[in-house]
Design a protein around this motif. Structure first.
Motif, PDB file in Angstrom:
ATOM      1  N   GLY A  65      15.387   0.850 -11.770  1.00 44.06           N
ATOM      2  CA  GLY A  65      15.005   1.937 -11.766  1.00 44.06           C
ATOM      3  C   GLY A  65      13.754   2.141 -11.444  1.00 44.06           C
ATOM      4  O   GLY A  65      13.228   3.577 -11.290  1.00 44.06           O
ATOM      5  N   CYS A  66      12.881   1.447 -11.143  1.00 48.25           N
ATOM      6  CA  CYS A  66      11.342   1.409 -10.625  1.00 48.25           C
ATOM      7  C   CYS A  66      11.580   1.783  -9.140  1.00 48.25           C
ATOM      8  O   CYS A  66      12.174   1.007  -8.478  1.00 48.25           O
ATOM      9  CB  CYS A  66      10.917  -0.052 -10.818  1.00 48.25           C
ATOM     10  N   ARG A  67      10.640   2.607  -8.660  1.00 47.32           N
ATOM     11  CA  ARG A  67      10.821   2.922  -7.394  1.00 47.32           C
ATOM     12  C   ARG A  67       9.357   2.157  -6.754  1.00 47.32           C
ATOM     13  O   ARG A  67       8.564   1.831  -7.331  1.00 47.32           O
ATOM     14  CB  ARG A  67      10.467   4.360  -7.108  1.00 47.32           C
ATOM     15  N   VAL A  68       9.610   1.997  -5.360  1.00 40.52           N
ATOM     16  CA  VAL A  68       8.478   1.211  -4.609  1.00 40.52           C
ATOM     17  C   VAL A  68       8.045   2.299  -3.462  1.00 40.52           C
ATOM     18  O   VAL A  68       8.813   2.929  -3.111  1.00 40.52           O
ATOM     19  CB  VAL A  68       9.178  -0.128  -3.927  1.00 40.52           C
ATOM     20  N   TRP A  69       6.699   2.378  -3.492  1.00 47.85           N
ATOM     21  CA  TRP A  69       6.339   3.511  -2.625  1.00 47.85           C
ATOM     22  C   TRP A  69       5.270   2.633  -1.639  1.00 47.85           C
ATOM     23  O   TRP A  69       4.359   1.904  -2.174  1.00 47.85           O
ATOM     24  CB  TRP A  69       5.553   4.611  -3.211  1.00 47.85           C
ATOM     25  N   ILE A  70       5.330   3.063  -0.319  1.00 44.66           N
ATOM     26  CA  ILE A  70       4.388   2.380   0.682  1.00 44.66           C
ATOM     27  C   ILE A  70       3.372   3.756   1.040  1.00 44.66           C
ATOM     28  O   ILE A  70       3.748   4.739   1.433  1.00 44.66           O
ATOM     29  CB  ILE A  70       4.992   1.978   1.964  1.00 44.66           C
ATOM     30  N   ALA A  71       2.082   3.492   0.787  1.00 46.50           N
ATOM     31  CA  ALA A  71       0.865   4.535   1.211  1.00 46.50           C
ATOM     32  C   ALA A  71       0.863   4.222   2.535  1.00 46.50           C
ATOM     33  O   ALA A  71       0.329   3.463   2.915  1.00 46.50           O
ATOM     34  CB  ALA A  71      -0.216   4.117   0.319  1.00 46.50           C
ATOM     35  N   MET A  72       1.098   5.429   3.407  1.00 50.22           N
ATOM     36  CA  MET A  72       0.595   5.326   4.533  1.00 50.22           C
ATOM     37  C   MET A  72      -0.683   5.116   5.029  1.00 50.22           C
ATOM     38  O   MET A  72      -1.660   5.576   4.239  1.00 50.22           O
ATOM     39  CB  MET A  72       1.394   6.712   5.151  1.00 50.22           C
ATOM     40  N   ASP A 129       1.841   9.939 -10.247  1.00 50.87           N
ATOM     41  CA  ASP A 129       1.113   9.547 -11.629  1.00 50.87           C
ATOM     42  C   ASP A 129       1.102   7.988 -11.516  1.00 50.87           C
ATOM     43  O   ASP A 129       2.190   7.217 -11.295  1.00 50.87           O
ATOM     44  CB  ASP A 129       2.263  10.047 -12.868  1.00 50.87           C
ATOM     45  N   PRO A 130       0.084   7.413 -11.242  1.00 46.43           N
ATOM     46  CA  PRO A 130      -0.163   5.898 -11.147  1.00 46.43           C
ATOM     47  C   PRO A 130       0.383   5.133 -12.384  1.00 46.43           C
ATOM     48  O   PRO A 130       0.507   3.849 -12.328  1.00 46.43           O
ATOM     49  CB  PRO A 130      -1.517   5.659 -10.726  1.00 46.43           C
ATOM     50  N   HIS A 131       0.390   5.735 -13.351  1.00 43.46           N
ATOM     51  CA  HIS A 131       0.896   5.221 -14.842  1.00 43.46           C
ATOM     52  C   HIS A 131       2.464   5.422 -15.192  1.00 43.46           C
ATOM     53  O   HIS A 131       2.788   5.217 -16.094  1.00 43.46           O
ATOM     54  CB  HIS A 131       0.047   5.707 -15.819  1.00 43.46           C
ATOM     55  N   ALA A 132       3.287   5.818 -14.118  1.00 39.41           N
ATOM     56  CA  ALA A 132       4.609   6.267 -14.445  1.00 39.41           C
ATOM     57  C   ALA A 132       5.319   4.984 -14.339  1.00 39.41           C
ATOM     58  O   ALA A 132       6.788   5.121 -14.406  1.00 39.41           O
ATOM     59  CB  ALA A 132       5.089   7.323 -13.366  1.00 39.41           C
ATOM     60  N   GLY A 133       4.916   3.951 -13.879  1.00 44.26           N
ATOM     61  CA  GLY A 133       5.816   2.579 -13.819  1.00 44.26           C
ATOM     62  C   GLY A 133       6.303   2.346 -12.320  1.00 44.26           C
ATOM     63  O   GLY A 133       7.048   1.346 -12.427  1.00 44.26           O
ATOM     64  N   ASP A 134       5.999   3.038 -11.333  1.00 46.84           N
ATOM     65  CA  ASP A 134       6.248   2.894  -9.988  1.00 46.84           C
ATOM     66  C   ASP A 134       5.372   1.785  -9.309  1.00 46.84           C
ATOM     67  O   ASP A 134       4.143   1.733  -9.637  1.00 46.84           O
ATOM     68  CB  ASP A 134       6.273   4.095  -9.061  1.00 46.84           C
ATOM     69  N   LEU A 135       5.729   1.110  -8.210  1.00 45.26           N
ATOM     70  CA  LEU A 135       4.949   0.069  -7.558  1.00 45.26           C
ATOM     71  C   LEU A 135       4.487   1.099  -6.207  1.00 45.26           C
ATOM     72  O   LEU A 135       5.232   1.644  -5.431  1.00 45.26           O
ATOM     73  CB  LEU A 135       5.611  -1.081  -6.892  1.00 45.26           C
ATOM     74  N   TYR A 136       3.120   0.739  -6.050  1.00 44.68           N
ATOM     75  CA  TYR A 136       2.620   1.302  -4.940  1.00 44.68           C
ATOM     76  C   TYR A 136       1.981   0.318  -3.840  1.00 44.68           C
ATOM     77  O   TYR A 136       1.241  -0.422  -4.416  1.00 44.68           O
ATOM     78  CB  TYR A 136       1.393   2.118  -5.265  1.00 44.68           C
ATOM     79  N   SER A 156       9.262   5.921   0.279  1.00 46.14           N
ATOM     80  CA  SER A 156       9.941   4.960  -0.535  1.00 46.14           C
ATOM     81  C   SER A 156      10.861   4.080   0.228  1.00 46.14           C
ATOM     82  O   SER A 156      11.512   4.152   0.994  1.00 46.14           O
ATOM     83  CB  SER A 156      10.941   5.830  -1.688  1.00 46.14           C
ATOM     84  N   ILE A 157      10.944   2.675  -0.459  1.00 47.03           N
ATOM     85  CA  ILE A 157      11.741   1.731   0.036  1.00 47.03           C
ATOM     86  C   ILE A 157      12.219   0.961  -1.134  1.00 47.03           C
ATOM     87  O   ILE A 157      11.870   1.061  -2.302  1.00 47.03           O
ATOM     88  CB  ILE A 157      10.883   0.648   0.789  1.00 47.03           C
ATOM     89  N   SER A 158      13.148   0.184  -0.985  1.00 44.64           N
ATOM     90  CA  SER A 158      13.924  -0.417  -2.144  1.00 44.64           C
ATOM     91  C   SER A 158      13.268  -1.786  -2.434  1.00 44.64           C
ATOM     92  O   SER A 158      12.274  -2.341  -1.749  1.00 44.64           O
ATOM     93  CB  SER A 158      15.404  -0.974  -1.614  1.00 44.64           C
ATOM     94  N   ALA A 159      13.642  -2.375  -3.454  1.00 49.02           N
ATOM     95  CA  ALA A 159      12.903  -3.682  -3.948  1.00 49.02           C
ATOM     96  C   ALA A 159      13.196  -4.740  -2.937  1.00 49.02           C
ATOM     97  O   ALA A 159      12.345  -5.492  -2.640  1.00 49.02           O
ATOM     98  CB  ALA A 159      13.409  -4.061  -5.409  1.00 49.02           C
ATOM     99  N   SER A 160      14.562  -4.841  -2.281  1.00 48.23           N
ATOM    100  CA  SER A 160      14.882  -5.803  -1.391  1.00 48.23           C
ATOM    101  C   SER A 160      13.905  -5.598  -0.354  1.00 48.23           C
ATOM    102  O   SER A 160      13.449  -6.547   0.549  1.00 48.23           O
ATOM    103  CB  SER A 160      16.288  -5.894  -1.209  1.00 48.23           C
TER     104      SER A 160
END
Length: 115
Positions: free
Chosen positions: A7-14, A37-44, A87-91
């Motif tokens: 359920g964790c999302r992975v985000w690429i900062a452009m 929100d940087p404290h929401a549990g997503d990866l950036y 947004s990208i997947s964990a894989s």
């Protein structure tokens, strides 16, 4: 490997990020420029101008973590947009961190026979 919970999302900062920034500077960038929100549990994931260094910011519920990886050869494959996030997947993230083109991964070798 980062133990990413389901359920964790992975985000690429452009674009390019100043790699001198630490945890607090990157968290502030997520909050003010990416409007998240940087404290929401997503990866950036952030990449420097040269393209061989990436930093990952993650809040695991207890505190912020900052991971860094520098490639010995090559560059991290990055989307071409200038601003925002993708947004990208964990894989896909795992492929990207290994230096593989996560947009179109290809097998480099496949056996032709069993013997």
């Amino acid at each position: 490997m980062i133990p990413i919970p389901s359920g964790c999302r992975v985000w690429i900062a452009m674009g390019h990020t100043d790699m001198r920034r630490g945890m607090q500077g990157l968290a502030l960038q997520v909050q003010e420029q990416l409007m998240r929100d940087p404290h929401a549990g997503d990866l950036y994931i952030f990449r420097g101008r040269r393209g061989d260094l990436a930093k990952i910011l993650w809040h695991d519920g207890v505190g912020l973590s900052l991971y860094a990886k520098r490639l010995d050869r090559g560059k991290f494959i990055w989307p071409s947009a200038k601003d925002g996030v993708v947004s990208i997947s964990a894989s896909q993230m795992a492929c990207m961190l290994e230096g593989v083109d996560w947009r179109n991964p290809q097998l480099t070798w496949r056996p032709t026979s069993a013997g």
